[in-house]
Scaffold this motif. Structure first.
Motif, short mmCIF file in Angstrom:
data_model
loop_
_atom_site.label_atom_id
_atom_site.label_comp_id
_atom_site.label_asym_id
_atom_site.label_seq_id
_atom_site.Cartn_x
_atom_site.Cartn_y
_atom_site.Cartn_z
N PHE A 119 -6.61 11.00 -5.38
CA PHE A 119 -5.31 10.94 -6.04
C PHE A 119 -4.65 9.56 -5.87
CE2 PHE A 119 -5.83 15.48 -4.91
CZ PHE A 119 -5.88 16.00 -6.19
N SER A 120 -5.46 8.52 -5.88
CA SER A 120 -4.92 7.19 -5.66
C SER A 120 -4.59 6.46 -6.95
CB SER A 120 -5.91 6.34 -4.85
OG SER A 120 -7.11 6.11 -5.59
N GLY A 121 -4.88 7.06 -8.09
CA GLY A 121 -4.57 6.38 -9.35
C GLY A 121 -5.56 5.28 -9.63
N PHE A 122 -5.19 4.40 -10.52
CA PHE A 122 -6.08 3.34 -10.96
C PHE A 122 -5.37 2.00 -10.88
CE2 PHE A 122 -7.36 7.31 -12.79
CZ PHE A 122 -8.73 7.31 -12.66
N GLN A 123 -4.70 1.76 -9.76
CA GLN A 123 -3.86 0.59 -9.63
C GLN A 123 -4.59 -0.62 -9.08
OE1 GLN A 123 -4.02 3.10 -7.59
NE2 GLN A 123 -3.13 2.77 -5.59
N GLN A 124 -5.91 -0.53 -8.91
CA GLN A 124 -6.64 -1.62 -8.30
C GLN A 124 -6.54 -2.90 -9.13
OE1 GLN A 124 -10.46 -0.65 -6.72
NE2 GLN A 124 -11.32 -2.63 -7.21
N VAL A 125 -6.22 -4.02 -8.48
CA VAL A 125 -6.16 -5.32 -9.12
C VAL A 125 -6.92 -6.31 -8.26
CG1 VAL A 125 -4.69 -7.19 -9.95
CG2 VAL A 125 -3.90 -4.82 -10.14
N GLY A 126 -8.05 -6.80 -8.75
CA GLY A 126 -8.82 -7.77 -7.99
C GLY A 126 -9.25 -7.27 -6.63
N GLY A 127 -9.56 -5.98 -6.52
CA GLY A 127 -9.99 -5.42 -5.25
C GLY A 127 -8.85 -5.01 -4.33
N PHE A 128 -7.60 -5.28 -4.73
CA PHE A 128 -6.46 -5.00 -3.85
C PHE A 128 -5.95 -3.59 -4.14
CE2 PHE A 128 -2.15 -5.49 -2.16
CZ PHE A 128 -2.43 -6.08 -0.95
N ASN A 129 -6.67 -2.60 -3.63
CA ASN A 129 -6.31 -1.20 -3.80
C ASN A 129 -5.82 -0.68 -2.46
OD1 ASN A 129 -6.15 1.57 -4.15
ND2 ASN A 129 -7.93 1.67 -5.48
N THR A 130 -4.53 -0.40 -2.36
CA THR A 130 -3.93 0.00 -1.08
C THR A 130 -3.74 1.51 -0.98
OG1 THR A 130 -1.71 -0.38 -1.98
CG2 THR A 130 -2.77 -2.21 -0.83
N ALA A 131 -4.58 2.28 -1.65
CA ALA A 131 -4.50 3.74 -1.57
C ALA A 131 -4.54 4.17 -0.10
CB ALA A 131 -5.66 4.37 -2.32
N HIS A 146 4.22 -6.57 2.22
CA HIS A 146 3.78 -6.19 3.56
C HIS A 146 2.26 -6.03 3.60
CE1 HIS A 146 7.93 -4.30 4.79
NE2 HIS A 146 8.02 -5.56 4.38
N MET A 147 1.72 -5.39 2.57
CA MET A 147 0.28 -5.15 2.55
C MET A 147 -0.50 -6.44 2.34
SD MET A 147 -0.24 -2.16 3.42
CE MET A 147 -2.01 -2.44 3.27
N ARG A 148 0.01 -7.32 1.50
CA ARG A 148 -0.70 -8.59 1.28
C ARG A 148 -0.71 -9.43 2.56
NH1 ARG A 148 -2.86 -9.49 -3.42
NH2 ARG A 148 -2.12 -8.34 -5.24
N GLU A 149 0.39 -9.44 3.29
CA GLU A 149 0.40 -10.16 4.56
C GLU A 149 -0.59 -9.54 5.53
OE1 GLU A 149 3.94 -11.73 7.28
OE2 GLU A 149 3.47 -9.63 7.71
N TRP A 150 -0.62 -8.22 5.59
CA TRP A 150 -1.53 -7.51 6.50
C TRP A 150 -2.98 -7.87 6.18
CZ3 TRP A 150 -5.34 -3.75 5.78
CH2 TRP A 150 -5.76 -3.07 6.93
#
Length: 483
Positions: A119-131, A146-150
């Motif tokens: 149920f993570s949807g299809f929001q992946q952009v360039g491998g950046f899928n934070t499901a 926050h996630m990009r910094e992490w």
């Protein structure tokens, strides 16, 4: 304007989506649109899971209160539709896939992560899928900044180890892998979730570097059994908190030590620090109450918060002892996480690097100067204090017992709440915390690098404090070898 038929179709699709989420969480195949949530025996924890997956999949801002007030999937779907929530992109699942029933016997976490990615949807952009990365208190996705910094801080720390052949346990849908591929010759990833592996394989199918990648489904123990030799970096990032106990962790680490090259490393990232776990919950709870709230109420809420959060917690000292018991030939270096954002990951977690030969330069040359962080000084900022100490103590220096500006206040509040009378107020408990000038670990890296030092910051044995090492003209891993 939306016509009536389109609106009805949208509501019907939302009903189907909500029913599917409820069915997955409750592990019940027959749930109707008008079934009452109370009759389905959906308690607080399961409701929290349903709300989280709904917000993740549909981009909603559903709250627990709204969920229970809606009472049925049909009423909830209509409420979400009125709020502008759309059916999931790509449609819903008409049936569970064959074999999903086997998940029930495979353990809680496999089911949890299969559902999360399902149920993570299809929001992946360039491998950046934070499901799977969401704020458990706000019930929404972690802010992208926050996630990009992490991710960026983790990848930078990994790349500083100069890996060429990587073996990752718990690769998920490739959040870290996607950033590392261009820098390595070989990348093998495993994950407990079959859904994560399926999605990752699909995303890698068109990747020009796919010939250097292998992905398979296994738990950590199974991954170790399938691991061949020749890797110079083994990666377990934000993974071991899902292990059942320390014995399991010890078994996995012992197996990994046999498969990594003698000059290689094992990187354990985003470790939940037992020493700071209570303080973390105190911080989250206290933010929800006014200063007039009685301490007894705060402590009760903290207890409830802790009861609902049962990951594997590992203090730096525990990890060091565990590694030493497995093999005295291996060193363990714990480092606080890098980053400026005030996230749980930066404030209350840490990374550790296990190696045999990589961090061995500390024995070279004269011993470093060892000093303590001054309690009184003529400076206006921690940055000025640190700069002065670096100028005064030369090429290699260790500063011990430094109040950590990111966690010190949380630890002290935790202690103060236990010390004051139960009928005292939160404001009174806060007033008893001594004011100190702490050091933000990220500032230490910034100042040290600017002045030409390699820098390492590690958790101290005393919670809320850190130790910092500086080595002029060398790299950060050389500095880490001093600690």
């Amino acid at each position: 304007m939306e016509d009536g038929n389109a609106g009805n179709d949208a509501v019907s699709e939302l009903i189907t989506a909500i029913v599917e989420i409820c069915s997955d969480v409750l592990q019940k195949s027959e749930i109707g649109a008008n079934d009452n949530f109370t009759d389905l025996r959906i308690g607080a924890q399961r409701a929290l899971r349903i709300v989280t997956l709904t917000n993740q999949w549909l981009g909603a801002q559903l709250t627990l209160r709204q969920f229970f007030l809606s009472r049925t999937p049909a009423r909830l779907a209509r409420a979400l539709h009125e709020q502008g929530v759309h059916p999931p992109v790509g449609g819903t699942f008409t049936q569970r896939k064959s074999g999903d029933e086997d998940r029930r016997a495979s353990g809680y976490w496999e089911t949890f992560w299969d559902s999360t990615y399902r149920f993570s949807g299809f929001q992946q952009v360039g491998g950046f899928n934070t499901a799977g990365w969401y704020d458990k208190r706000a019930l929404r996705a972690m802010p992208e900044s926050h996630m990009r910094e992490w991710v960026q801080s983790t990848v930078a720390r990994l790349l500083s180890l100069n890996p060429r052949r990587i073996f990752e346990i718990g690769c998920g849908v490739g959040l870290i892998m996607s950033q590392m591929l261009e820098h390595c010759e070989r990348y093998v990833g495993s994950d407990l979730s079959g859904e994560a592996v399926r999605r990752l394989r699909e995303s890698l199918a068109s990747n020009p570097q796919s010939d250097r990648i292998d992905v398979f489904r296994a738990d950590a123990r199974g991954a170790v059994n399938r691991m061949d030799r020749g890797y110079d970096l083994v990666l377990l990032n934000s993974v071991i908190q899902y292990f059942p106990d320390m014995e399991y962790l010890s078994e996995v680490l012992a197996g990994l030590m046999k498969g990594v090259e003698s000059s290689g490393s094992i990187f354990i990232g985003d470790i939940l620090n037992r020493d700071l776990h209570h303080a973390m919950h105190v911080t989250h709870v206290a933010e929800q109450f006014p200063g007039t709230a009685p301490v007894s109420q705060i402590l009760k809420a903290v207890g409830q918060s802790l009861a609902g959060d049962t990951p594997l917690l590992v203090s730096p000292g525990e990890l060091l002892r565990t590694v030493g018991q497995i093999s005295p030939d291996w060193d363990c270096h714990a480092l606080v996480r890098r980053g400026c954002e005030p996230t749980e990951m930066n404030r209350f977690r840490y990374d550790a690097v296990l190696s045999q030969a990589r961090l061995c330069r500390a024995a070279l040359g004269d011993p470093p100067s060892t000093v303590t962080w001054p309690r009184s000084h003529p400076f206006d900022s921690a940055e000025d204090v640190l700069s002065s100490m670096l100028h005064a103590h030369g090429g290699r220096m260790i500063i011990r017992s430094v109040p950590d500006a990111r966690s010190y206040a949380a630890v002290e509040l935790s202690r103060s709440l236990e010390a004051v009378p139960a009928d005292a107020t939160l404001a009174h408990a806060r007033s008893g915390i001594a004011s100190v000038m702490g050091m933000d670990p990220e500032m230490a890296w910034e100042v040290g690098h600017r002045l030409g030092y390699g820098v390492a910051v590690a958790p101290d044995r005393q919670p809320g404090y850190v130790n910092a090492a500086f080595w002029r003209g060398s790299g950060d891993w050389d500095a880490a070898s001093l600690l």
